[in-house]
Scaffold this motif. Structure first.
Motif, PDB file in Angstrom:
ATOM      1  N   GLY A  76      -3.163  -4.792 -21.661  1.00 39.86           N
ATOM      2  CA  GLY A  76      -2.862  -4.636 -20.248  1.00 39.86           C
ATOM      3  C   GLY A  76      -3.716  -3.585 -19.564  1.00 39.86           C
ATOM      4  N   VAL A  77      -3.371  -3.269 -18.329  1.00 35.89           N
ATOM      5  CA  VAL A  77      -4.060  -2.227 -17.564  1.00 35.89           C
ATOM      6  C   VAL A  77      -3.049  -1.149 -17.209  1.00 35.89           C
ATOM      7  CG1 VAL A  77      -5.841  -3.754 -16.649  1.00 35.89           C
ATOM      8  CG2 VAL A  77      -3.702  -3.477 -15.381  1.00 35.89           C
ATOM      9  N   THR A  78      -3.491   0.107 -17.251  1.00 43.28           N
ATOM     10  CA  THR A  78      -2.601   1.243 -17.009  1.00 43.28           C
ATOM     11  C   THR A  78      -3.100   2.047 -15.810  1.00 43.28           C
ATOM     12  OG1 THR A  78      -2.029   1.402 -19.349  1.00 43.28           O
ATOM     13  CG2 THR A  78      -1.628   3.349 -17.999  1.00 43.28           C
ATOM     14  N   GLY A  79      -2.174   2.448 -14.961  1.00 43.20           N
ATOM     15  CA  GLY A  79      -2.547   3.243 -13.807  1.00 43.20           C
ATOM     16  C   GLY A  79      -1.330   3.805 -13.106  1.00 43.20           C
ATOM     17  N   THR A  80      -1.577   4.745 -12.214  1.00 43.55           N
ATOM     18  CA  THR A  80      -0.515   5.333 -11.395  1.00 43.55           C
ATOM     19  C   THR A  80      -0.123   4.357 -10.289  1.00 43.55           C
ATOM     20  OG1 THR A  80      -1.399   7.534 -11.814  1.00 43.55           O
ATOM     21  CG2 THR A  80       0.094   7.287  -9.928  1.00 43.55           C
ATOM     22  N   LEU A  81       1.176   4.216 -10.060  1.00 45.24           N
ATOM     23  CA  LEU A  81       1.646   3.370  -8.961  1.00 45.24           C
ATOM     24  C   LEU A  81       1.386   4.059  -7.625  1.00 45.24           C
ATOM     25  CD1 LEU A  81       5.100   2.117 -10.313  1.00 45.24           C
ATOM     26  CD2 LEU A  81       2.990   0.807 -10.125  1.00 45.24           C
ATOM     27  N   VAL A  82       0.819   3.307  -6.681  1.00 44.07           N
ATOM     28  CA  VAL A  82       0.542   3.835  -5.342  1.00 44.07           C
ATOM     29  C   VAL A  82       1.101   2.869  -4.311  1.00 44.07           C
ATOM     30  CG1 VAL A  82      -1.247   4.447  -3.673  1.00 44.07           C
ATOM     31  CG2 VAL A  82      -1.540   5.036  -6.097  1.00 44.07           C
ATOM     32  N   ASN A  83       1.976   3.357  -3.442  1.00 39.57           N
ATOM     33  CA  ASN A  83       2.536   2.524  -2.385  1.00 39.57           C
ATOM     34  C   ASN A  83       1.470   2.182  -1.349  1.00 39.57           C
ATOM     35  OD1 ASN A  83       5.213   1.655  -2.581  1.00 39.57           O
ATOM     36  ND2 ASN A  83       5.994   3.733  -2.220  1.00 39.57           N
ATOM     37  N   VAL A  84       1.251   0.902  -1.148  1.00 40.66           N
ATOM     38  CA  VAL A  84       0.382   0.441  -0.058  1.00 40.66           C
ATOM     39  C   VAL A  84       1.254  -0.495   0.781  1.00 40.66           C
ATOM     40  CG1 VAL A  84      -1.826  -0.631   0.536  1.00 40.66           C
ATOM     41  CG2 VAL A  84      -1.575   0.573  -1.643  1.00 40.66           C
ATOM     42  N   ILE A  85       2.293   0.076   1.384  1.00 37.88           N
ATOM     43  CA  ILE A  85       3.282  -0.736   2.088  1.00 37.88           C
ATOM     44  C   ILE A  85       2.614  -1.392   3.286  1.00 37.88           C
ATOM     45  CG2 ILE A  85       5.509  -0.745   3.253  1.00 37.88           C
ATOM     46  CD1 ILE A  85       5.556  -0.117   0.229  1.00 37.88           C
ATOM     47  N   ASN A  86       2.650  -2.720   3.295  1.00 35.43           N
ATOM     48  CA  ASN A  86       1.901  -3.423   4.325  1.00 35.43           C
ATOM     49  C   ASN A  86       2.553  -4.767   4.625  1.00 35.43           C
ATOM     50  OD1 ASN A  86      -0.504  -3.889   6.021  1.00 35.43           O
ATOM     51  ND2 ASN A  86      -0.813  -5.586   4.617  1.00 35.43           N
ATOM     52  N   PRO A  87       3.557  -4.788   5.500  1.00 28.84           N
ATOM     53  CA  PRO A  87       4.174  -6.063   5.833  1.00 28.84           C
ATOM     54  C   PRO A  87       3.348  -6.897   6.806  1.00 28.84           C
ATOM     55  CG  PRO A  87       5.184  -4.317   7.095  1.00 28.84           C
ATOM     56  CD  PRO A  87       4.174  -3.659   6.197  1.00 28.84           C
ATOM     57  N   ALA A  88       2.297  -6.322   7.374  1.00 29.42           N
ATOM     58  CA  ALA A  88       1.500  -7.049   8.363  1.00 29.42           C
ATOM     59  C   ALA A  88       0.534  -7.999   7.674  1.00 29.42           C
ATOM     60  CB  ALA A  88       0.738  -6.065   9.249  1.00 29.42           C
ATOM     61  N   LEU A  89      -0.102  -8.863   8.456  1.00 29.74           N
ATOM     62  CA  LEU A  89      -1.017  -9.851   7.905  1.00 29.74           C
ATOM     63  C   LEU A  89      -2.415  -9.311   7.694  1.00 29.74           C
ATOM     64  CD1 LEU A  89       0.012 -13.045   9.919  1.00 29.74           C
ATOM     65  CD2 LEU A  89       0.890 -12.206   7.740  1.00 29.74           C
ATOM     66  N   SER A  90      -2.711  -8.158   8.254  1.00 29.04           N
ATOM     67  CA  SER A  90      -4.052  -7.604   8.092  1.00 29.04           C
ATOM     68  C   SER A  90      -4.234  -7.112   6.664  1.00 29.04           C
ATOM     69  CB  SER A  90      -4.266  -6.444   9.076  1.00 29.04           C
ATOM     70  OG  SER A  90      -3.292  -5.439   8.864  1.00 29.04           O
ATOM     71  N   SER A  91      -5.474  -6.857   6.305  1.00 27.16           N
ATOM     72  CA  SER A  91      -5.766  -6.446   4.938  1.00 27.16           C
ATOM     73  C   SER A  91      -5.206  -5.067   4.656  1.00 27.16           C
ATOM     74  CB  SER A  91      -7.283  -6.446   4.716  1.00 27.16           C
ATOM     75  OG  SER A  91      -7.575  -6.070   3.379  1.00 27.16           O
ATOM     76  N   PRO A  92      -4.567  -4.877   3.483  1.00 26.16           N
ATOM     77  CA  PRO A  92      -4.079  -3.541   3.116  1.00 26.16           C
ATOM     78  C   PRO A  92      -5.239  -2.562   2.947  1.00 26.16           C
ATOM     79  CG  PRO A  92      -3.135  -5.272   1.724  1.00 26.16           C
ATOM     80  CD  PRO A  92      -4.242  -5.903   2.487  1.00 26.16           C
ATOM     81  N   ASP A  93      -4.918  -1.291   3.006  1.00 30.36           N
ATOM     82  CA  ASP A  93      -5.909  -0.247   2.743  1.00 30.36           C
ATOM     83  C   ASP A  93      -5.969  -0.037   1.231  1.00 30.36           C
ATOM     84  OD1 ASP A  93      -7.621   1.858   2.662  1.00 30.36           O
ATOM     85  OD2 ASP A  93      -6.296   3.281   3.691  1.00 30.36           O
ATOM     86  N   TRP A  94      -6.722  -0.932   0.578  1.00 34.06           N
ATOM     87  CA  TRP A  94      -6.778  -0.912  -0.881  1.00 34.06           C
ATOM     88  C   TRP A  94      -7.409   0.385  -1.417  1.00 34.06           C
ATOM     89  CZ3 TRP A  94      -3.735  -4.318  -2.886  1.00 34.06           C
ATOM     90  CH2 TRP A  94      -3.606  -5.602  -2.349  1.00 34.06           C
ATOM     91  N   SER A  95      -8.224   1.030  -0.617  1.00 33.26           N
ATOM     92  CA  SER A  95      -8.909   2.228  -1.104  1.00 33.26           C
ATOM     93  C   SER A  95      -7.921   3.318  -1.524  1.00 33.26           C
ATOM     94  CB  SER A  95      -9.865   2.769  -0.037  1.00 33.26           C
ATOM     95  OG  SER A  95      -9.151   3.178   1.119  1.00 33.26           O
ATOM     96  N   ARG A  96      -6.714   3.281  -0.973  1.00 29.67           N
ATOM     97  CA  ARG A  96      -5.697   4.262  -1.349  1.00 29.67           C
ATOM     98  C   ARG A  96      -5.305   4.142  -2.818  1.00 29.67           C
ATOM     99  NH1 ARG A  96      -0.810   3.527   2.631  1.00 29.67           N
ATOM    100  NH2 ARG A  96       0.031   5.064   1.164  1.00 29.67           N
ATOM    101  N   ALA A  97      -5.519   2.945  -3.401  1.00 30.62           N
ATOM    102  CA  ALA A  97      -5.093   2.710  -4.785  1.00 30.62           C
ATOM    103  C   ALA A  97      -6.284   2.598  -5.731  1.00 30.62           C
ATOM    104  CB  ALA A  97      -4.242   1.454  -4.848  1.00 30.62           C
TER     105      ALA A  97
END
Length: 504
Positions: free
Chosen positions: A124-145
């Protein structure tokens, strides 16, 4: 992806068609008409048992291939010539074991994997969980994760039918309809390739207002190509647990062990029965063969019933039966959102009558999700259960004339509720594979009932026959057979004029 085309006695169904002609033109019929030889309930049971045995038939999977071969054999046994469109595509095999999340030494089962997202090895892959809460249709700010595992909210909205689904005169208005989670995923799960590009290790989608039981096995989205990043979905109390862990910056290990095969193969089947009188006028009847359970998809039952009838009594208009592949991996075959659009594009000589050559389609039908029973969610108590009722039929009629024809002939799942939805006035485009008929200006009547479990892959020990009311499915198929017989003798003016101006 590539494609290659490799009196009181009734001796036939023409007696019924003759009777229908009286009705169509407003005459009173006094001739005794025999009940047509439609398939009995005994014919349905082994067909449904096969679907239950195969369970899911994901596009290009071994079970799907087995089913397509079975359909081909059924058609050939009737003496029909079967044509194939053969496609090669990148096939992502489902994980061989359920996807899992390891959190604080605890194994948490994911509700399901995101189809065609990405795969891990057994570690598997291991990493810290990061909230990218995004209910909108636009692209999430993936750079945060970057270097982490992203957590996103996803919701399953219902539909205000009275507001969003217009009906033809004489039909009862729609009420509120529950959401179909996999269809919601088609909207909210996107841009995972951007996440991979920006260094995100994995993604967890946390469902809101969805029970654990309903979330299990939801196959969605089903309109993305391979994304290159593992992603899973969770629901109920597990969603709350994952979101809380992300708020605390916890570390997890995500495992989803699928496998990508670059040269998968699958087939669309189609057969033509030439008309005896109006051979250059075509009627196209379709369904799809890939699916997630016994109802998604079982529309082939109506087409096989029609094939039996066509063999016994050839039609006046050329009739084409199409068994589509690719519905559960649409983007692998077309960018139009519906695989029927691909078939129509590849076979324009069978419907558009260009320059007076080939066939001109006067009518189309797509049959999907016969006999679907209703299940209901109690989100507050995390319960999901059958109601003992049938799910409301969703049937589209493209013109007022066809709506009238439908209302006169339909005695379907719930005979006391005959509702024709108007696809020209709905707020969103028509669901299902019947929509490309509208794009091609082909008048249509199509069924696409949508229970909340429609795209759900059920546990292996679940008896899927309980998802389908076979007598109700038979009533629906019999109704389609009546409509298609009436269509065969309908004058061209009887189809109405279609001017569809919307597109994807």
């Amino acid at each position: 992806m590539m494609r290659t085309q490799s009196s009181t006695t009734c001796g036939s169904h023409r007696a019924l068609s003759q009777f229908c002609s009286f009705i169509l033109f407003g005459f009173l019929a006094t001739t005794t008409v025999c009940e047509p030889d439609y398939p009995s309930l005994d014919w349905y049971h082994p067909q449904v048992d096969l679907l239950a045995q195969l369970q899911s038939r994901l596009t290009g999977s071994p079970n799907h291939t087995t089913f397509v071969n079975h359909l081909e054999s059924q058609l050939q046994s009737l003496g029909l010539q079967v044509n194939s469109d053969v496609f090669q595509f990148a096939y992502n095999q489902a994980p061989q074991s359920p996807p899992q999340i390891q959190l604080n030494g605890q194994t948490i089962p994911a509700s399901f994997y995101i189809p065609y997202s990405g795969n891990t090895d057994a570690v598997g892959v291991t990493g810290t969980l990061v909230n990218v809460i995004n209910p909108a249709l636009s692209s999430p700010d993936w750079s945060r994760a970057n270097g982490s595992i992203a957590v996103l909210n996803i919701t399953n909205p219902g539909t205000d039918g009275a507001k969003n689904l217009a009906v033809w005169p004489g039909s009862p208005a729609w009420g509120t309809l529950p959401g179909v989670p996999a269809s919601a995923a088609n909207i909210y799960v996107h841009n995972l390739t951007d996440a991979a590009r920006l260094g995100v290790k994995g993604v967890i989608y946390a469902w809101q207002n969805l029970t654990l039981a309903n979330a299990y096995g939801q196959y969605g989205p089903f309109k993305i190509n391979y994304q290159g990043i593992p992603a899973v979905q969770v629901a109920g109390s597990v969603s709350q647990q994952i979101v809380a862990a992300a708020n605390q910056g916890s570390t997890v290990t995500l495992t989803s062990t699928g496998q990508l095969f670059p040269n998968g193969t699958t087939r669309t089947l189609w057969t033509i029965v030439e008309g005896t009188e109006r051979k250059n006028e075509s009627v196209i009847i379709s369904t799809h063969t890939d699916g997630s359970n016994v109802v998604e998809e079982n529309g082939h039952l109506a087409l096989l019933a029609k094939a039996r009838e066509l063999k016994a009594s050839p039609p006046k208009r050329t009739t084409i039966l199409v068994f589509l592949t690719g519905h559960l991996h649409t983007s692998g075959f077309t960018d139009k959102g519906r695989v029927m659009a691909r078939w129509l594009s590849d076979h324009q000589d069978l419907w558009n009558g260009t320059n007076g050559n080939g066939y001109k389609a006067l009518f189309g039908s797509c049959v999907e999700h016969l006999g679907a029973v209703q299940w209901k969610e109690d989100v507050a108590n995390d319960l999901y259960y059958p109601t003992g009722r049938l799910d409301p039929e969703v049937i589209y009629a493209a013109t007022e004339e066809l709506a009238s024809l439908f209302q006169s002939n339909w005695r379907g799942a719930t005979p006391d509720t005959i509702r024709a939805t108007n696809p020209l006035k709905t707020t969103a485009e028509q669901g299902g594979e019947g929509l490309p008929f509208l794009w091609s200006q082909i008048p249509e009547i199509s069924l696409v009932t949508a229970p909340s479990w429609l795209l759900k892959i059920w546990p292996e020990d679940f008896n899927q026959t309980q998802l389908m009311d076979i007598p109700a499915a038979k009533r629906q198929v019999d109704s389609f057979l009546r409509i298609w017989e009436a269509v065969d003798i309908l004058p061209q003016s009887g189809f109405g004029k279609l001017n569809y101006t919307r597109n994807l």
